[in-house]
Scaffold this motif. Structure first.
Motif, short mmCIF file in Angstrom:
data_model
loop_
_atom_site.label_atom_id
_atom_site.label_comp_id
_atom_site.label_asym_id
_atom_site.label_seq_id
_atom_site.Cartn_x
_atom_site.Cartn_y
_atom_site.Cartn_z
N ILE A 168 54.38 44.89 24.96
CA ILE A 168 55.41 44.28 25.80
C ILE A 168 56.13 45.35 26.60
N GLU A 169 56.50 46.46 25.98
CA GLU A 169 57.17 47.54 26.70
C GLU A 169 56.25 48.12 27.77
N ASP A 170 54.97 48.26 27.47
CA ASP A 170 54.03 48.76 28.46
C ASP A 170 53.95 47.82 29.66
N SER A 171 53.97 46.51 29.39
CA SER A 171 53.92 45.53 30.47
C SER A 171 55.18 45.60 31.33
N VAL A 172 56.33 45.79 30.68
CA VAL A 172 57.59 45.87 31.42
C VAL A 172 57.60 47.09 32.34
N ALA A 197 72.91 51.78 37.83
CA ALA A 197 72.37 53.03 37.32
C ALA A 197 73.51 54.02 37.09
N PRO A 198 73.46 54.81 35.99
CA PRO A 198 74.53 55.78 35.74
C PRO A 198 74.58 56.84 36.83
N ALA A 199 75.79 57.31 37.13
CA ALA A 199 75.98 58.27 38.24
C ALA A 199 75.29 59.59 37.97
N ASN A 200 75.17 59.99 36.70
CA ASN A 200 74.57 61.29 36.39
C ASN A 200 73.07 61.20 36.16
N SER A 201 72.48 60.06 36.52
CA SER A 201 71.04 59.91 36.34
C SER A 201 70.43 59.39 37.62
N PRO A 202 70.18 60.31 38.58
CA PRO A 202 69.70 59.88 39.88
C PRO A 202 68.28 59.34 39.87
N ASN A 203 67.49 59.69 38.85
CA ASN A 203 66.11 59.22 38.80
C ASN A 203 65.82 58.64 37.43
N PRO A 204 66.36 57.42 37.13
CA PRO A 204 66.24 56.87 35.80
C PRO A 204 64.93 56.17 35.51
N ARG A 205 64.01 56.19 36.43
CA ARG A 205 62.77 55.43 36.24
C ARG A 205 62.05 55.86 34.96
N GLY A 206 61.63 54.81 34.20
CA GLY A 206 60.84 55.08 32.99
C GLY A 206 61.66 55.21 31.75
N GLN A 207 63.03 55.19 31.83
CA GLN A 207 63.83 55.29 30.62
C GLN A 207 63.75 53.98 29.86
N SER A 208 63.94 54.06 28.52
CA SER A 208 63.96 52.85 27.70
C SER A 208 64.80 53.10 26.47
N MET A 250 55.80 38.13 33.03
CA MET A 250 55.80 38.43 31.60
C MET A 250 55.27 37.27 30.79
N VAL A 251 55.68 36.07 31.15
CA VAL A 251 55.22 34.88 30.42
C VAL A 251 53.72 34.67 30.60
N SER A 252 53.22 34.97 31.80
CA SER A 252 51.77 34.84 32.02
C SER A 252 50.99 35.87 31.20
N LEU A 253 51.56 37.06 31.01
CA LEU A 253 50.90 38.10 30.21
C LEU A 253 51.04 37.84 28.71
N HIS A 254 52.20 37.31 28.29
CA HIS A 254 52.49 37.06 26.87
C HIS A 254 53.07 35.65 26.75
N LEU A 310 63.91 51.41 34.52
CA LEU A 310 64.02 50.61 33.30
C LEU A 310 65.03 51.26 32.36
N GLU A 311 66.06 50.49 31.94
CA GLU A 311 67.07 51.03 31.03
C GLU A 311 66.61 50.89 29.58
N TRP A 312 66.30 49.67 29.14
CA TRP A 312 65.82 49.45 27.77
C TRP A 312 65.08 48.13 27.65
N VAL A 313 64.30 48.04 26.56
CA VAL A 313 63.61 46.80 26.18
C VAL A 313 63.94 46.53 24.72
N ARG A 314 64.40 45.32 24.42
CA ARG A 314 64.73 44.95 23.05
C ARG A 314 63.90 43.73 22.64
#
Length: 309
Positions: free
Chosen positions: A226-230, A298-309, A282-286, A242-246
């Motif tokens: 699921i995280e890989d799909s997100v 996005a947080p001010a001190n994180s100009p390139n947050p892509r890929g975070q979780s 997502m529903v079509s995949l799972h 991406l900030e997080w997946v729960r």
């Protein structure tokens, strides 16, 4: 497909109830005729199994009901709660069998009509294991944890019945060669060993169901598809990051919450369109996953947050 799965689930549970009632009545009759404590315990556990089967049918119907104002996530938690009860009862049956067997070792008591007990336990083994294997396949096809837990219960009880059968056959053999005193110890000794071996099954059921009850991440120790799909969807829709997946699991249902970083240049309408598109993808995949998508600055001190979780 969902309707067919529900039909298979209800059929398996109803057959399980009917067979449980039949076995409980037969065990009670054999216990009265043979004056066997082992058969008395079998009849008592059969009564408990009847209650469990009735509750399982109730839960199987309940989890299909839609969410409402009081139960906003639906009734999915009823399923791991029910399997927890089953695991506890199964563990209790194994422990109870050990306690009764220890008492028989200390105060051996010969059993009348041992051939009747052998016939009943042998038939119980064959029917229980075969029916349990059928229920296991039906549970996997229906995606039902309830049916799978019932299947494990049948298989465990079948092997316990084989142990009882073997013990009484040995008792008969020892009696024929003149060691009547030794034959009285065979039944409780085999029962203790078999109960200790089979105690692993209810412990496995309890570990999985309790994990669902406390919202443990079902993918904590494995590759999370699921995280890989997100993450792939974040790239596909050119999202800020991406900030997080729960993820939490409740029986057959999986709930996913995803938080993306919003793009300040994007309008609310565009973000809502993106949100719906991500949910549909997502529903079509799972298909069995309930998805909720959030957007946060996005947080001010994180100009390139892509890929975070």
């Amino acid at each position: 497909m969902i309707g067919a799965a529900q039909t298979r689930e209800m059929l398996a549970l109803r057959l399980s109830l009917a067979l449980t009632v039949l076995f409980a009545c037969a065990a009670a009759a054999v216990a009265l005729y043979s004056d066997s404590e082992t058969m008395t315990l079998e009849a008592m556990s059969g009564g408990v199994d009847i209650v469990v089967c009735i509750l399982a049918i109730f839960v199987a119907r309940k989890v299909q009901e839609p969410a409402n104002r009081r139960y906003q996530f639906g009734y999915a938690k009823y399923e791991p709660l029910m399997t927890t009860v089953e695991g506890l009862l199964l563990a209790g049956a194994c422990v109870g069998a050990i306690v009764y067997a220890v008492r028989d070792l200390i105060h051996p008591d010969p059993v009348e009509a041992t051939y009747l007990v052998v016939f009943y336990s042998g038939a119980s083994f064959l029917v229980s294991v075969l029916f349990g294997q059928w229920m296991r396949r039906a549970g996997k096809r229906a995606g039902s944890q309830l049916v799978l837990a019932e299947a494990e219960l049948w298989i465990v009880e079948g092997w316990l019945a084989l142990g009882v059968c073997a013990a009484f056959v040995a008792s008969i053999a020892l009696g024929r060669v003149g060691t009547t005193q030794a034959s009285a110890y065979v039944d409780p000794a085999v029962c203790i060993v078999l109960s200790l071996i089979l105690l692993k099954k209810p412990l496995d059921i309890l570990r999985e169901s309790v994990a669902d009850l406390v919202d443990e991440n079902p993918y904590a120790d494995t590759v999370n598809a699921i995280e890989d799909s997100v993450r792939a969807l974040a790239e596909r829709f050119h999202l800020k990051g991406l900030e997080w997946v729960r993820v939490r699991k409740a029986g057959r249902r999986v709930f996913v919450m995803v938080s993306f970083f919003e793009d300040p240049a994007e309008s609310l309408e565009d973000m809502d369109i993106t949100r719906l598109a991500v949910i549909d993808e997502m529903v079509s995949l799972h298909p069995d996953v309930d998805v909720a998508v959030l957007f946060r600055p996005a947080p001010a001190n994180s100009p390139n947050p892509r890929g975070q979780s």
